[in-house]
Scaffold this active site. Sequence first.
Site, PDB file in Angstrom:
ATOM      1  N   GLU B  51      51.776  21.183  43.020  1.00  0.00           N
ATOM      2  CA  GLU B  51      52.552  21.332  41.787  1.00  0.00           C
ATOM      3  C   GLU B  51      51.819  20.815  40.554  1.00  0.00           C
ATOM      4  O   GLU B  51      51.978  21.346  39.457  1.00  0.00           O
ATOM      5  CB  GLU B  51      53.911  20.619  41.900  1.00  0.00           C
ATOM      6  CG  GLU B  51      54.888  21.284  42.861  1.00  0.00           C
ATOM      7  CD  GLU B  51      54.774  20.748  44.272  1.00  0.00           C
ATOM      8  OE1 GLU B  51      53.776  20.053  44.584  1.00  0.00           O
ATOM      9  OE2 GLU B  51      55.674  21.025  45.083  1.00  0.00           O
ATOM     10  N   PHE B 113      68.438  14.453  50.137  1.00  0.00           N
ATOM     11  CA  PHE B 113      67.087  14.860  50.537  1.00  0.00           C
ATOM     12  C   PHE B 113      66.351  15.474  49.351  1.00  0.00           C
ATOM     13  O   PHE B 113      66.887  16.314  48.640  1.00  0.00           O
ATOM     14  CB  PHE B 113      67.163  15.871  51.688  1.00  0.00           C
ATOM     15  CG  PHE B 113      65.814  16.399  52.081  1.00  0.00           C
ATOM     16  CD1 PHE B 113      64.854  15.547  52.615  1.00  0.00           C
ATOM     17  CD2 PHE B 113      65.488  17.733  51.890  1.00  0.00           C
ATOM     18  CE1 PHE B 113      63.594  16.024  52.956  1.00  0.00           C
ATOM     19  CE2 PHE B 113      64.232  18.206  52.236  1.00  0.00           C
ATOM     20  CZ  PHE B 113      63.289  17.355  52.765  1.00  0.00           C
ATOM     21  N   GLN B 114      65.135  15.022  49.141  1.00  0.00           N
ATOM     22  CA  GLN B 114      64.283  15.469  48.031  1.00  0.00           C
ATOM     23  C   GLN B 114      64.948  15.277  46.660  1.00  0.00           C
ATOM     24  O   GLN B 114      64.752  16.071  45.755  1.00  0.00           O
ATOM     25  CB  GLN B 114      63.843  16.925  48.215  1.00  0.00           C
ATOM     26  CG  GLN B 114      62.869  17.079  49.379  1.00  0.00           C
ATOM     27  CD  GLN B 114      62.116  18.393  49.378  1.00  0.00           C
ATOM     28  OE1 GLN B 114      62.646  19.418  48.986  1.00  0.00           O
ATOM     29  NE2 GLN B 114      60.867  18.368  49.834  1.00  0.00           N
ATOM     30  N   LYS B 163      70.765  23.001  42.256  1.00  0.00           N
ATOM     31  CA  LYS B 163      70.836  24.188  43.109  1.00  0.00           C
ATOM     32  C   LYS B 163      72.113  24.983  42.877  1.00  0.00           C
ATOM     33  O   LYS B 163      72.098  26.211  42.824  1.00  0.00           O
ATOM     34  CB  LYS B 163      70.746  23.760  44.582  1.00  0.00           C
ATOM     35  CG  LYS B 163      70.628  24.930  45.540  1.00  0.00           C
ATOM     36  CD  LYS B 163      70.401  24.465  46.971  1.00  0.00           C
ATOM     37  CE  LYS B 163      70.086  25.672  47.856  1.00  0.00           C
ATOM     38  NZ  LYS B 163      69.850  25.279  49.251  1.00  0.00           N
ATOM     39  N   MET B 481      30.781   9.266  34.792  1.00  0.00           N
ATOM     40  CA  MET B 481      31.113   8.522  33.583  1.00  0.00           C
ATOM     41  C   MET B 481      31.434   7.060  33.920  1.00  0.00           C
ATOM     42  O   MET B 481      31.052   6.148  33.186  1.00  0.00           O
ATOM     43  CB  MET B 481      32.288   9.192  32.863  1.00  0.00           C
ATOM     44  CG  MET B 481      32.576   8.609  31.489  1.00  0.00           C
ATOM     45  SD  MET B 481      31.141   8.677  30.390  1.00  0.00           S
ATOM     46  CE  MET B 481      31.437  10.226  29.510  1.00  0.00           C
TER      47      MET B 481
END
Lengths: 184, 574
Positions: B51, B113-114, B163, B481
Amino acid sequence: MLQVISLLLENKPGALMRVTGLLSARGYNIESLTVARTTDPTLSRMTIVVDVDSTLRKQVIKQMNRLINVLQAADLSEGPVVARELVLMRVRAAMESRGAILKEAEIFGARVIDSTLEGFALEATGEAEKLDEFIDVMRSYGEIEVTRSGTVAVSLEPRKLRLSSPVATGAGTKSQSTTGVLNG
Amino acid sequence: MSNLISGAKILLECLVREGVECIFGYPGGVTLPFYDALYDHPIRHVLVRHEENAAFAAEGYARSTGKVGVCCATSGPGATNLTTGLVDAMMDSIPIVALTGQVSSKLIGSDAFQEADTFGITRPCTKHNYLVKNLAELPQVIHEAFYLASSGRPGPVLVDIPKDVFQGHYQYQPVNSIHLPGYKIHLDGHAGQIRRAAQMMWEAKRPYIYGGGGVLASGATKELRELVETLDAPCVLTLMGLGSLPSSHPNFISMPGMHGSYASNMGMTECDLLIALGVRFDDRVTGRLAAFAPHAKVIHVDIDPAEIGKNRAADLPIVGDVKRVLTKLNKNLQELAPAMQAANSGSRKEWWSQVRTWQTEHPLQVETSADEIKPQHLISEIDRISGGNAVVSVDVGQHQMWSAQFIRFNEPRLWLSSSGLGSMGFGLPAAIGAAFARPDKTVIAIMGDGGFQMSVPELGTIASHGLPVKMIIMNNGYLGMVRQWQELFYNNRLSSVTLDSFPDAEKLAGAYGFKGRTIEKPQELRAALEECFAEPGPYLLNVKVTPFENVFPMVPAGAAINEMVLSQPKPVAV
């Protein structure tokens, strides 16, 4: 010396967090914060008391004004302003000091809102410093319990409120006639 | 009841109305209804492999076009993975809209959940964010999100959608107008201030133009060029502003700041009028702020009032859109020209001769060697092939600075760089976004071996779509760097910067079904690059370069920008 920031903001979930986040992100503590609906129920008035030096405060106020939910953020630290705080206090008082407590309360313009055998519940409003003194005095009479409201303030100068007008949606796009997609 | 449609479809309809053609995303449990609606919808969905890269790809899309980039993730881990890209877009003022799924509204707050508090987590990562609790408000919120992302000072906006909002049905009515009373955009600069600015510019003996991302965001490249030419002033462009004046323009000096050119930084230090356009006086540009542009009056043009005076006080602030301000300003300059142009021509000539002297004294030098490929050599060869025309997406680190120094751009929006946040792992996914947005352009991703290894999974996205991205790894075997700083400031104690394993590029690319190659000899460089660019599909070119090369000039932390270290301190003995 503490300073007062006054905000007019939309009464929406998260709006409070956006404002306080600008202070907490910099590690500044908020001395007091009050927020309540205005005469327009979709708007809230917030008064924040902070201890932030003036250059940074200007910066933070600009960033508050940048928040979408904030209609106006103003520094009330300079210029004519009325600031008041409410304190509710329970003071335990022995019988022999009750008279003295009431006299002191009167000096500070406090009102008795409840009286029991144990003592009084008092209500006082005033500037924060005056209330500090009131609390100190009352403490000398016995055990106290205090709830302070935090400062509310109003500027005595009229301030112009600049608001944006509505805009048309989908302004960046040319393809407006696409409702057919859904009917299929 | 034929008008009752699902929240997922309403969302798609709003996206179509906003002109969205492409979404970068990754599905999950709570976004299932949305992905079901996407299944047979004309909007293209690009499945990335993480993501974070959806957000970076959306940025690449936005940076290379100026349009709003869109990314999508599921609740919980999907949303938290987006946050780096959101902050990145915030720092660089890039317009993206992030759509995240949320657990059903009844479950919010129950540790479902999630579940994660996306609205709370992303508040400081976005210009504004929303949690949509009622389907009825979804269309308005989506249009507000696009308006906020793309207008004023652009930035990321996130919309969190439970949802049940996707699943609900509602009588859809297109929303034709939105009202954000507290969202104040100051487009037109104050006319009196602009007139005073024009006066100051003609009066200045040593004017200097300092342009940044705001020039690109407002599409003011033509106006900037007119200003530069009317005043005949030297112009430097920040890491975010590169490309807003063609690199070949004689008045373009280079990038200023920590790894800016000698002339850029000396000009900043010696000018008597600094014309700052769409910049925020970043610490990487100013060095020690107290010693920055010490002789200069500052004219600061910015659309965001909060930027004015944030780091450097402006003698003449102008709050407004750079394009609109410059349009007026150029007119004012023309009007004043007959009276004022001649007065300072002598001092202007002197100023230019001084700037040219700095340029010739310490030019940015391309190092070459017969035995090893010097990184600057690699970058200049890429530049030769690009010819100022390719989209160049870079990662973060040494290669980014060398690319900023040596790669030329003939037009705006060709340079994609995570500049403010400096997010490693940006280069490849941003190039993916650009490859979808600009199929007309060659897209090059230049990465270090560190940043590339943060992005390896996206080779899958590239392979799936056969994206002709030219992936070039400047491989020095170190986190270059950080190693440079350890060498110069930490007694060369190289702590956790060695990347001593790297996959065989040919096999790695081969495993994904496209071509790859590793080279290490300077004699191979040109032909290998030509092969890479001639390949119609993706190509992974791993270039082993001198491991210990450092980026110069360099302004050490805490130093003034005229206190540059110009080249590698000589070793004591060999």
